[in-house]
Design an enzyme around this catalytic site. Structure first.
Site, PDB file in Angstrom:
ATOM      1  CG  HIS A   1      -5.379   3.365   7.497  1.00 63.70           C
ATOM      2  ND1 HIS A   1      -4.641   2.247   7.159  1.00 63.70           N
ATOM      3  CD2 HIS A   1      -6.542   2.897   8.006  1.00 63.70           C
ATOM      4  CE1 HIS A   1      -5.333   1.163   7.458  1.00 63.70           C
ATOM      5  NE2 HIS A   1      -6.487   1.523   7.973  1.00 63.70           N
TER       6      HIS A   1
ATOM      7  CB  CYS B   1       1.702   0.789   7.622  1.00 63.02           C
ATOM      8  SG  CYS B   1       0.883   2.169   6.846  1.00 63.02           S
TER       9      CYS B   1
HETATM   10  N1  ARG Z   1      -2.872  -3.011   2.353  1.00 61.64           N
HETATM   11  C1  ARG Z   1      -3.146  -2.512   3.661  1.00 61.64           C
HETATM   12  C2  ARG Z   1      -4.573  -2.002   3.727  1.00 61.64           C
HETATM   13  O1  ARG Z   1      -5.015  -1.381   2.803  1.00 61.64           O
HETATM   14  C3  ARG Z   1      -2.187  -1.443   4.036  1.00 61.64           C
HETATM   15  C4  ARG Z   1      -2.348  -0.968   5.443  1.00 61.64           C
HETATM   16  C5  ARG Z   1      -1.400   0.119   5.771  1.00 61.64           C
HETATM   17  N2  ARG Z   1      -1.398   0.390   7.137  1.00 61.64           N
HETATM   18  C6  ARG Z   1      -1.548   1.602   7.687  1.00 61.64           C
HETATM   19  N3  ARG Z   1      -1.405   1.715   8.978  1.00 61.64           N
HETATM   20  N4  ARG Z   1      -1.895   2.645   6.974  1.00 61.64           N
HETATM   21  O2  ARG Z   1      -5.270  -2.205   4.699  1.00 61.64           O
END
Ligand code: ARG
Length: 285
Positions: A170, A266
């Protein structure tokens, strides 16, 4: 010399990790064989929430739902700019039901412009708001088509950035906005394609460049109010460079949530109202 730093009051949406667990793997940080300590995750999360409140920010809470262990990563559920809410559409079916849960919350809380997206986007996971741009990641989650959709909805110029390292799946794992009035950011260049790196260099020549160690400690998964920068405590290499620029780093221990591949940013969705930052809640909610 850096510009004077000033914190402006923010409004955040967070979701407690009541049902947090790691039962599937959709990013390289997730290992279902590693046990998760839920009471510890909740305590760490509460510490982050209380820290925001003690800094004068408003934190709204979204009701966690059983069977949605990643719902704690509330940043992914929508993007809110100028009081306009663009919902999420998740890349993985495991997280798909989180999107309507967020939309419901926004509709119930009086946000006048709420749009369900056509294309895959995971909210602020891949969208970052600076004074001039909407920075938009792609490569692992958000569809490039979501960038045009966001530009049309928010009326802000979108800069598409290609992510190339699966650990930084991300945008918010590789780049953080430090001051949304002056276009200041920090980022980890190797997470981006060569062309995107060059684009970032052109747009943000004075950006704080993170080391591999700080990126791996999730140091770029940070939240700034213009003065305080809340970031994972293991990212110690960022403390001095942030202080040199006039910021006040606030280290937070969210080690349990790192097992899901997330940290400070996150867990934090920013609800940006119309007008300059600092008037959160004036025109929305
Ligand atoms: N386990 C989640 C996923 O892989 C973690 C998300 C983390 N969020 C973020 N904004 N990077 O989607």
């Amino acid at each position: 010399m850096h510009p004077p730093r000033r914190a402006t009051p923010r409004r955040y949406l967070m979701c407690p990790p009541t049902h947090f667990e790691v039962t599937y793997t959709i990013n390289p940080w997730m290992n279902p064989a590693k046990p998760v300590d839920v009471p510890l995750a909740v305590a760490q999360w509460e510490d982050l929430r209380d820290r925001y409140r003690s800094l004068g920010h408003t934190v709204d809470e979204l009701e966690p739902r059983p069977g949605l262990p990643d719902m704690v990563f509330a940043a992914n559920g929508a993007t809110v700019v100028d009081g306009r809410v663009l919902g999420a559409r998740f890349a993985h079916r495991e997280r798909a039901p989180e999107a309507p849960a967020h939309l419901e919350w926004f509709r119930a809380h009086g946000f006048p412009r709420v749009q369900e997206p056509v294309h895959v986007n995971e909210g602020e996971g891949d969208f970052a708001v600076t004074a001039s741009y909407l920075l938009a990641g792609r490569g692992f989650r958000a569809s490039p088509l979501s960038h045009a959709e966001a530009q049309e909805f928010f009326g802000r110029p979108v800069i598409g950035l290609d992510l190339v390292d699966p650990r930084y799946y991300h945008l918010d794992t590789a780049l953080a906005v430090l001051d949304d009035r002056t276009d200041e950011i920090m980022y980890y260049p190797p997470a981006f394609s060569p062309g995107s790196r060059e684009a970032l260099r052109r747009l943000f020549p004075d950006a704080l460049i993170a080391t591999a160690e700080d990126a791996a400690a999730f140091g770029l998964n940070a939240v700034s109010d213009g003065l305080h920068v809340l970031l994972p405590q293991a990212a110690t290499g960022l403390l001095e460079p942030l202080r040199e620029r006039g910021f006040e780093p606030v280290p937070i221990d969210l080690s349990e949530l790192l097992k899901g591949g997330g940290s400070v940013k996150c867990c934090t969705q920013e609800l940006r109202s119309q007008g300059p930052p600092g008037v959160a809640g004036l025109t929305v909610g």
